[in-house]
Design a protein around this motif. Structure first.
Motif, PDB file in Angstrom:
ATOM      1  N   VAL A 183       0.833  -1.200   0.000  1.00 42.42           N
ATOM      2  CA  VAL A 183       0.000   0.000   0.000  1.00 42.42           C
ATOM      3  C   VAL A 183       0.867   1.249   0.000  1.00 42.42           C
ATOM      4  N   GLY A 184       1.957   1.234   0.772  1.00 42.37           N
ATOM      5  CA  GLY A 184       2.836   2.394   0.832  1.00 42.37           C
ATOM      6  C   GLY A 184       3.431   2.728  -0.516  1.00 42.37           C
ATOM      7  N   LEU A 185       3.902   1.711  -1.223  1.00 45.57           N
ATOM      8  CA  LEU A 185       4.467   1.906  -2.551  1.00 45.57           C
ATOM      9  C   LEU A 185       3.420   2.472  -3.501  1.00 45.57           C
TER      10      LEU A 185
ATOM     11  N   THR B 166      -2.969   0.012 -10.409  1.00 44.85           N
ATOM     12  CA  THR B 166      -2.097   0.673 -11.384  1.00 44.85           C
ATOM     13  C   THR B 166      -2.885   1.606 -12.305  1.00 44.85           C
ATOM     14  N   SER B 167      -4.104   1.225 -12.649  1.00 48.35           N
ATOM     15  CA  SER B 167      -4.941   2.117 -13.459  1.00 48.35           C
ATOM     16  C   SER B 167      -5.293   3.378 -12.679  1.00 48.35           C
ATOM     17  N   GLY B 168      -5.564   3.213 -11.386  1.00 50.05           N
ATOM     18  CA  GLY B 168      -5.833   4.373 -10.538  1.00 50.05           C
ATOM     19  C   GLY B 168      -4.634   5.297 -10.446  1.00 50.05           C
TER      20      GLY B 168
ATOM     21  N   ALA C 248       1.164   6.980  -6.569  1.00 47.68           N
ATOM     22  CA  ALA C 248       0.024   7.827  -6.916  1.00 47.68           C
ATOM     23  C   ALA C 248       0.364   9.296  -6.706  1.00 47.68           C
ATOM     24  N   PHE C 249       1.030   9.604  -5.597  1.00 46.96           N
ATOM     25  CA  PHE C 249       1.416  10.994  -5.332  1.00 46.96           C
ATOM     26  C   PHE C 249       2.424  11.480  -6.364  1.00 46.96           C
TER      27      PHE C 249
ATOM     28  N   LEU D  17       6.738   2.701 -13.970  1.00 49.09           N
ATOM     29  CA  LEU D  17       6.254   2.763 -12.594  1.00 49.09           C
ATOM     30  C   LEU D  17       5.084   1.814 -12.372  1.00 49.09           C
ATOM     31  N   THR D  18       4.102   1.838 -13.256  1.00 51.55           N
ATOM     32  CA  THR D  18       2.946   0.954 -13.088  1.00 51.55           C
ATOM     33  C   THR D  18       3.319  -0.518 -13.316  1.00 51.55           C
ATOM     34  N   LEU D  19       4.301  -0.750 -14.184  1.00 52.85           N
ATOM     35  CA  LEU D  19       4.796  -2.112 -14.368  1.00 52.85           C
ATOM     36  C   LEU D  19       5.412  -2.634 -13.071  1.00 52.85           C
TER      37      LEU D  19
END
Length: 243
Positions: free
Chosen positions: A101-103, A165-167, A108-109, A143-145
């Motif tokens: 969750v932290g990652l 990852t979509s979010g 996201a930020f 990043l999303t990968l």
């Protein structure tokens, strides 16, 4: 605002699509250490080139010394604070064996800030904005990968990683819209200060996210070469399409 939105919207949508694609790829492919390192170095080279060839020169041209230094210092402090929060949260999650969750929150930020940086780039000029959009699209793909791969390490369902990852990718247009609204009618000095803030955030991205893990993982001539390839790709785009 509508004219500005029409100018950078195609770039933002393309970069967002790249982020969603990274999450989709993670469903079927988990990069090995060598491949991951090469991708990280390539993305780092792209971001370095964008900052060095366009962002910093634009900041120096239109900004004031106080605004530039203040913006850069603020960006550095924010990213240091973000890293402190992420490290603290990840230690707690590691003890509990939970999802990353932290990652995900940090990604996201980062993506939200990236969207605002692209918007500031387009406020400074189409060339700066488009180059930043291309560089950060490549970074968001990686990043999303990476985040998607972390979700698929455990027993987490595949759809959960893809949803996260979509979010994360959708934070990019949100940040761009917020940045465009905040900078509407802003002075050149204000835009330069925002770009200085963004430069600090991108330097953090390069030094703390893209290169540290790959350098610690292995020593590879291919990875080193990919750093320069990424830089050369952006430089070639800039030289062959100056406008």
């Amino acid at each position: 605002m509508s004219d500005a939105l029409g100018g950078f919207l195609p770039y933002i949508l393309a970069a967002t699509a790249a982020g969603i694609l990274g999450g989709l790829v993670a469903l079927f492919w988990k990069p090995a250490i060598r491949a991951r390192s090469a991708i990280q170095h390539f993305a780092a080279g792209v971001v370095i080139a964008a900052v060095a060839s366009d962002v910093i020169p634009e900041v120096e041209k239109v900004g004031t010394p106080l605004g530039i230094l203040g913006g850069f210092a603020a960006g550095g402090l924010v990213m240091i604070g973000l890293k402190w929060l992420v490290l603290r949260f990840e230690k707690q999650q590691a003890r509990r064996g939970r999802l990353p969750v932290g990652l995900s929150a940090a990604a996201a930020f980062d993506t939200l800030v990236d969207g605002a940086i692209i918007s500031a780039g387009f406020s400074a000029g189409r060339e700066v904005g488009s180059l930043l959009a291309i560089a950060l699209a490549i970074e968001l793909l990686f990043l999303t990968l990476s985040v998607g791969s972390e979700f698929h390490k455990g027993r987490s369902k595949r759809w959960r990683g893809l949803a996260v990852t979509s979010g994360i990718a959708l934070m990019l247009p949100l940040g761009a819209l917020a940045g465009g609204w905040a900078l509407a009618g802003a002075s050149e000095a204000t835009i330069a200060a925002c770009l200085a803030f963004g430069s600090a955030a991108l330097i953090y991205l390069i030094a703390e996210e893209l290169l540290v893990e790959s350098i610690q993982a292995e020593e590879s001539l291919l990875s080193t070469a990919m750093l320069f390839v990424g830089f050369l790709v952006v430089l070639a785009i800039k030289l062959t399409h100056p406008h």
